[in-house]
Design a protein around this motif. Sequence first.
Motif, mmCIF file in Angstrom:
data_model
loop_
_atom_site.group_PDB
_atom_site.id
_atom_site.type_symbol
_atom_site.label_atom_id
_atom_site.label_comp_id
_atom_site.label_asym_id
_atom_site.label_seq_id
_atom_site.Cartn_x
_atom_site.Cartn_y
_atom_site.Cartn_z
ATOM 1 N N ASN A 30 4.578 -6.190 9.216
ATOM 2 C CA ASN A 30 4.679 -5.500 7.931
ATOM 3 C C ASN A 30 3.498 -4.534 7.773
ATOM 4 N N TRP A 31 2.301 -4.983 8.131
ATOM 5 C CA TRP A 31 1.127 -4.119 8.083
ATOM 6 C C TRP A 31 1.329 -2.903 8.998
ATOM 7 N N PHE A 56 -8.930 -7.036 6.782
ATOM 8 C CA PHE A 56 -9.214 -7.498 8.136
ATOM 9 C C PHE A 56 -8.445 -6.723 9.206
ATOM 10 N N PHE A 57 -7.443 -5.966 8.783
ATOM 11 C CA PHE A 57 -6.653 -5.191 9.743
ATOM 12 C C PHE A 57 -7.165 -3.764 9.927
ATOM 13 N N ILE A 58 -8.139 -3.348 9.142
ATOM 14 C CA ILE A 58 -8.623 -1.966 9.241
ATOM 15 C C ILE A 58 -9.276 -1.712 10.597
ATOM 16 N N LEU A 104 -3.799 0.228 0.813
ATOM 17 C CA LEU A 104 -3.383 -0.531 1.993
ATOM 18 C C LEU A 104 -4.570 -1.294 2.584
ATOM 19 N N GLY A 105 -5.705 -0.614 2.660
ATOM 20 C CA GLY A 105 -6.901 -1.250 3.214
ATOM 21 C C GLY A 105 -7.416 -2.396 2.359
ATOM 22 N N ILE A 106 -7.351 -2.241 1.044
ATOM 23 C CA ILE A 106 -7.794 -3.311 0.140
ATOM 24 C C ILE A 106 -6.904 -4.539 0.292
ATOM 25 N N LYS A 107 -5.599 -4.322 0.466
ATOM 26 C CA LYS A 107 -4.663 -5.438 0.616
ATOM 27 C C LYS A 107 -4.812 -6.141 1.967
#
Length: 162
Positions: A85-86, A27-29, A21-24
């Motif tokens: 979605n994220w 910037f949202f981490i 999820l983080g790789i995809k």
Amino acid sequence: MNLFKTIKRINFKSFWQLVLLGIKNPFFIYPTLNATKECLAVSTKYYGRLHYQNTPANAFRHAFWNYLIAKKCTKWSKKTDYILNWVKNITDWHENAFRNREMARKMDLHNNHVGRWLFNKHKDKRIEEVIQIVLELTKKSIKITKQVSLEKHQFSLVHLTD
């Protein structure tokens, strides 16, 4: 919130799902971690440790958490569907990685959904304004049992214990 203690609690499969999820969405981490920390602080400010139980305070925390993650991610993307979605993926991941009893899990997933709905409805409001909106919704939170259909309460917060 100690990130390393938390990561140690998850199993191998869940850990790699989180990495993916983080790789995809790299910037949202940071905004997600920041929102989580802020949400816990706000929840504790208003409810003390009650938000760790299946009470209306917990409903507040889950809804506000989803709203806040989305709000903080808007600094990195303006695509509401992409952001939501994220938020759904990361909060669903959390519910799967840290399993609850069936009704508590359903309650959390429902309140997460309400938080994303609130973001869609109030994305241009200031965070302080949204806190007040979620506090009002929390006062009207509905106590549910196994017999209650959550679909009937699609835009209401729900809880299991008072």
